[in-house]
Scaffold this motif. Structure first.
Motif, PDB file in Angstrom:
ATOM      1  N   VAL A   1       0.834  -1.160  -0.078  1.00  0.00           N
ATOM      2  CA  VAL A   1       0.019   0.068  -0.074  1.00  0.00           C
ATOM      3  C   VAL A   1       0.781   1.236  -0.027  1.00  0.00           C
ATOM      4  N   CYS A   2       2.146   1.300   0.626  1.00  0.00           N
ATOM      5  CA  CYS A   2       2.664   2.358   0.673  1.00  0.00           C
ATOM      6  C   CYS A   2       3.601   2.401  -0.704  1.00  0.00           C
ATOM      7  N   ILE A   3       3.624   1.681  -1.390  1.00  0.00           N
ATOM      8  CA  ILE A   3       4.199   1.755  -2.547  1.00  0.00           C
ATOM      9  C   ILE A   3       3.493   2.116  -3.906  1.00  0.00           C
ATOM     10  N   TYR A   4       2.517   1.204  -3.987  1.00  0.00           N
ATOM     11  CA  TYR A   4       1.688   1.388  -5.384  1.00  0.00           C
ATOM     12  C   TYR A   4       0.720   2.752  -5.172  1.00  0.00           C
ATOM     13  N   LEU A   5       0.488   2.978  -4.256  1.00  0.00           N
ATOM     14  CA  LEU A   5      -0.429   4.301  -3.966  1.00  0.00           C
ATOM     15  C   LEU A   5       0.328   5.692  -4.495  1.00  0.00           C
ATOM     16  N   GLN A   6       1.640   5.591  -4.395  1.00  0.00           N
ATOM     17  CA  GLN A   6       2.425   6.739  -4.669  1.00  0.00           C
ATOM     18  C   GLN A   6       3.590   6.146  -5.767  1.00  0.00           C
ATOM     19  N   PRO A   7       3.335   5.860  -6.919  1.00  0.00           N
ATOM     20  CA  PRO A   7       4.257   5.470  -8.043  1.00  0.00           C
ATOM     21  C   PRO A   7       5.161   6.267  -8.290  1.00  0.00           C
ATOM     22  N   ARG A   8       5.121   7.724  -8.295  1.00  0.00           N
ATOM     23  CA  ARG A   8       6.132   8.722  -8.554  1.00  0.00           C
ATOM     24  C   ARG A   8       7.162   8.814  -7.304  1.00  0.00           C
ATOM     25  N   SER A   9       6.803   8.177  -6.325  1.00  0.00           N
ATOM     26  CA  SER A   9       8.100   8.568  -5.229  1.00  0.00           C
ATOM     27  C   SER A   9       8.802   7.313  -4.943  1.00  0.00           C
ATOM     28  N   SER A  10       8.718   6.544  -5.821  1.00  0.00           N
ATOM     29  CA  SER A  10       9.772   5.135  -5.771  1.00  0.00           C
ATOM     30  C   SER A  10      11.104   5.478  -5.868  1.00  0.00           C
ATOM     31  N   GLY A  11      11.872   5.290  -5.099  1.00  0.00           N
ATOM     32  CA  GLY A  11      13.408   5.508  -4.849  1.00  0.00           C
ATOM     33  C   GLY A  11      14.247   4.521  -4.077  1.00  0.00           C
ATOM     34  N   ALA A  12      15.535   4.800  -3.961  1.00  0.00           N
ATOM     35  CA  ALA A  12      16.191   4.092  -3.069  1.00  0.00           C
ATOM     36  C   ALA A  12      15.561   4.156  -1.568  1.00  0.00           C
ATOM     37  N   GLY A  13      15.000   5.387  -1.234  1.00  0.00           N
ATOM     38  CA  GLY A  13      15.006   5.714  -0.080  1.00  0.00           C
ATOM     39  C   GLY A  13      13.635   5.085   0.471  1.00  0.00           C
ATOM     40  N   VAL A  14      12.615   4.659  -0.171  1.00  0.00           N
ATOM     41  CA  VAL A  14      11.481   4.172  -0.099  1.00  0.00           C
ATOM     42  C   VAL A  14      11.490   2.880  -0.108  1.00  0.00           C
ATOM     43  N   GLY A  15      12.688   2.002  -0.373  1.00  0.00           N
ATOM     44  CA  GLY A  15      12.516   0.799  -0.557  1.00  0.00           C
ATOM     45  C   GLY A  15      12.373  -0.296   0.785  1.00  0.00           C
ATOM     46  N   ALA A  16      12.157   0.334   1.961  1.00  0.00           N
ATOM     47  CA  ALA A  16      12.004  -0.140   3.032  1.00  0.00           C
ATOM     48  C   ALA A  16      10.847  -1.228   3.071  1.00  0.00           C
ATOM     49  N   PRO A  17       9.593  -0.725   2.766  1.00  0.00           N
ATOM     50  CA  PRO A  17       8.356  -1.574   2.707  1.00  0.00           C
ATOM     51  C   PRO A  17       8.574  -2.651   1.615  1.00  0.00           C
ATOM     52  N   THR A  18       9.141  -2.594   0.588  1.00  0.00           N
ATOM     53  CA  THR A  18       9.405  -3.639  -0.436  1.00  0.00           C
ATOM     54  C   THR A  18      10.215  -4.653   0.246  1.00  0.00           C
ATOM     55  N   VAL A  19      11.415  -4.246   0.883  1.00  0.00           N
ATOM     56  CA  VAL A  19      12.251  -5.060   1.515  1.00  0.00           C
ATOM     57  C   VAL A  19      11.584  -5.909   2.471  1.00  0.00           C
ATOM     58  N   PHE A  20      10.538  -5.492   3.176  1.00  0.00           N
ATOM     59  CA  PHE A  20       9.924  -6.143   4.383  1.00  0.00           C
ATOM     60  C   PHE A  20       9.204  -7.317   3.639  1.00  0.00           C
ATOM     61  N   TYR A  21       8.478  -7.030   2.647  1.00  0.00           N
ATOM     62  CA  TYR A  21       7.642  -8.118   2.051  1.00  0.00           C
ATOM     63  C   TYR A  21       8.188  -8.980   0.979  1.00  0.00           C
ATOM     64  N   THR A  22       9.447  -8.661   0.590  1.00  0.00           N
ATOM     65  CA  THR A  22       9.972  -9.589  -0.613  1.00  0.00           C
ATOM     66  C   THR A  22      11.140 -10.108   0.111  1.00  0.00           C
ATOM     67  N   ILE A  23      11.740  -9.551   1.121  1.00  0.00           N
ATOM     68  CA  ILE A  23      13.144 -10.421   1.875  1.00  0.00           C
ATOM     69  C   ILE A  23      12.634 -10.832   3.126  1.00  0.00           C
ATOM     70  N   VAL A  24      11.943  -9.983   3.980  1.00  0.00           N
ATOM     71  CA  VAL A  24      11.634 -10.575   5.362  1.00  0.00           C
ATOM     72  C   VAL A  24      10.500 -11.381   5.675  1.00  0.00           C
ATOM     73  N   THR A  25       9.320 -11.017   5.052  1.00  0.00           N
ATOM     74  CA  THR A  25       8.239 -11.791   5.111  1.00  0.00           C
ATOM     75  C   THR A  25       8.298 -13.406   4.760  1.00  0.00           C
ATOM     76  N   PRO A  26       8.991 -13.545   3.464  1.00  0.00           N
ATOM     77  CA  PRO A  26       9.138 -14.702   3.270  1.00  0.00           C
ATOM     78  C   PRO A  26       9.874 -15.656   3.926  1.00  0.00           C
ATOM     79  N   MET A  27      10.875 -14.877   4.870  1.00  0.00           N
ATOM     80  CA  MET A  27      11.855 -15.736   5.914  1.00  0.00           C
ATOM     81  C   MET A  27      10.813 -15.800   7.327  1.00  0.00           C
ATOM     82  N   LEU A  28      10.130 -15.184   7.368  1.00  0.00           N
ATOM     83  CA  LEU A  28       9.006 -15.256   8.815  1.00  0.00           C
ATOM     84  C   LEU A  28       7.963 -16.238   8.297  1.00  0.00           C
ATOM     85  N   ASN A  29       7.439 -16.523   7.265  1.00  0.00           N
ATOM     86  CA  ASN A  29       6.290 -17.148   7.069  1.00  0.00           C
ATOM     87  C   ASN A  29       6.598 -18.689   7.603  1.00  0.00           C
ATOM     88  N   PRO A  30       7.596 -19.150   7.327  1.00  0.00           N
ATOM     89  CA  PRO A  30       7.678 -20.787   7.859  1.00  0.00           C
ATOM     90  C   PRO A  30       7.610 -20.534   9.491  1.00  0.00           C
TER      91      PRO A  30
END
Length: 322
Positions: free
Chosen positions: A261-290
């Motif tokens: 929600v933090c990413i796709y509702l602000q498509p023009r705001s994407s950048g290296a500084g706003v990558g934290a939400p994506t890091v969470f659900y692409t890297i952290v969440t797959p690790m937590l699910n098991p």
């Protein structure tokens, strides 16, 4: 590495440069080891769940059938992004990605992420049938139905991702090559297009919004009926035991839905500084699910002990799984 276009004053980009995650450039070796550890845990944990569900006859219910699909999706989703991030931390050349490679990464990411979205909806429906229609459940959710629902989720994910990939890479890319992100995603890639991206952004928001919102609404409706059914159970212990089968699913749904929600509702705001939400659900969440599904599910813990040969109550390793 650049192709000429019909216009001699324009060139077509053949590669992109991923800027990566903010703050990682200061200590690349440390972050490389961190991501290596996370990736190793993610792949090991999800494959262990996958093997456990596939080999243990006690885990033959539809819920575990869908859990196996989720574990496979999580392992693949992490593989799409994390190895490229680690390569970029080792050498500048590791941040370079070809035009075709960028398209493949974008397609695979949205294919897996959207398939997960559909799968969470199917898992909510499965819980609804199991709790609200227990007598009808064995017939409604038989083996053929499970396979069919799983196949539909994968097919819809593939079609959904193909639409966005075609729309994104149908545009002309003739200028900037630096993607202000750690992987090829739609918002940061569109910012580099040498064309008007208004239509693409509208389609992205509408399509992803409709799919995500539609799935979330169906999940919420399922749990409203589930909550009503649980409240009708007379004993507190019965209510707790019945609803405990849903808590793991609810937890991963929340972890999945909040960051995008933090990413796709602000498509023009994407950048290296706003990558934290994506890091969470692409890297952290797959690790937590098991861990979420293992720690909250007695049957999975028992199956893991049987698989690892640690069924003894006196085993220190087995006690960790209890």
């Amino acid at each position: 590495m650049i192709r000429e276009t019909e216009d001699p004053n324009q060139t077509v980009v053949d590669f992109f440069f991923l800027e990566g995650l903010m703050y990682t450039a200061e200590h690349p070796s440390l972050f490389f080891l961190l991501f290596l550890l996370i990736y190793s845990i993610t792949v090991t944990g999800n494959l262990l769940i996958l093997i456990t569900v596939g080999s243990d006859p006690h885990l033959c219910s539809p819920m575990y059938h869908f859990l196996a699909h989720l574990s496979f999706l999580d392992a693949c989703l992490s593989t799409v992004t994390v190895p490229k991030v680690m390569a970029g931390l080792l050498t500048p050349d590791g941040k370079v990605i070809s035009f075709e490679g960028c398209a493949i990464q974008l397609y695979c990411f949205h294919f897996l992420a959207s398939t997960e979205c559909f799968l969470y909806t199917v898992m909510a429906y499965d819980r609804y049938l199991a709790i609200c229609r227990p007598l009808h459940y064995p017939v409604a959710m038989n083996r053929r139905m499970c396979a069919g629902l799983a196949g539909i989720t994968w097919t819809m994910g593939a079609v959904h991702s193909a639409l966005h990939t075609c729309l994104t890479f149908h545009l002309l890319y003739c200028g900037p090559r630096h993607i202000a992100y750690f992987f090829c995603d739609i918002p940061p890639v569109l910012k580099l297009a040498c064309a008007d991206t208004t239509v693409n952004e509208l389609v992205m928001l509408a399509n992803i919004g409709i799919v995500a919102a539609g799935c979330l609404i169906l999940i919420v409706i399922s749990y409203v009926f589930i909550a009503a059914a649980v409240l009708r159970i007379r004993t507190a212990e019965g209510r707790k035991r019945t609803f405990s089968t849903c808590t793991s699913h609810l937890t991963v749904v929340l972890l999945y839905y909040m960051p995008p929600v933090c990413i796709y509702l602000q498509p023009r705001s994407s950048g290296a500084g706003v990558g934290a939400p994506t890091v969470f659900y692409t890297i952290v969440t797959p690790m937590l699910n098991p861990f979420i599904y293992t720690l909250r599910n007695t049957e999975v813990k028992q199956a893991l002990r049987r698989l690892l040969g640690q069924g003894s109550r006196d085993s220190p390793a087995g006690s960790l799984l209890r």
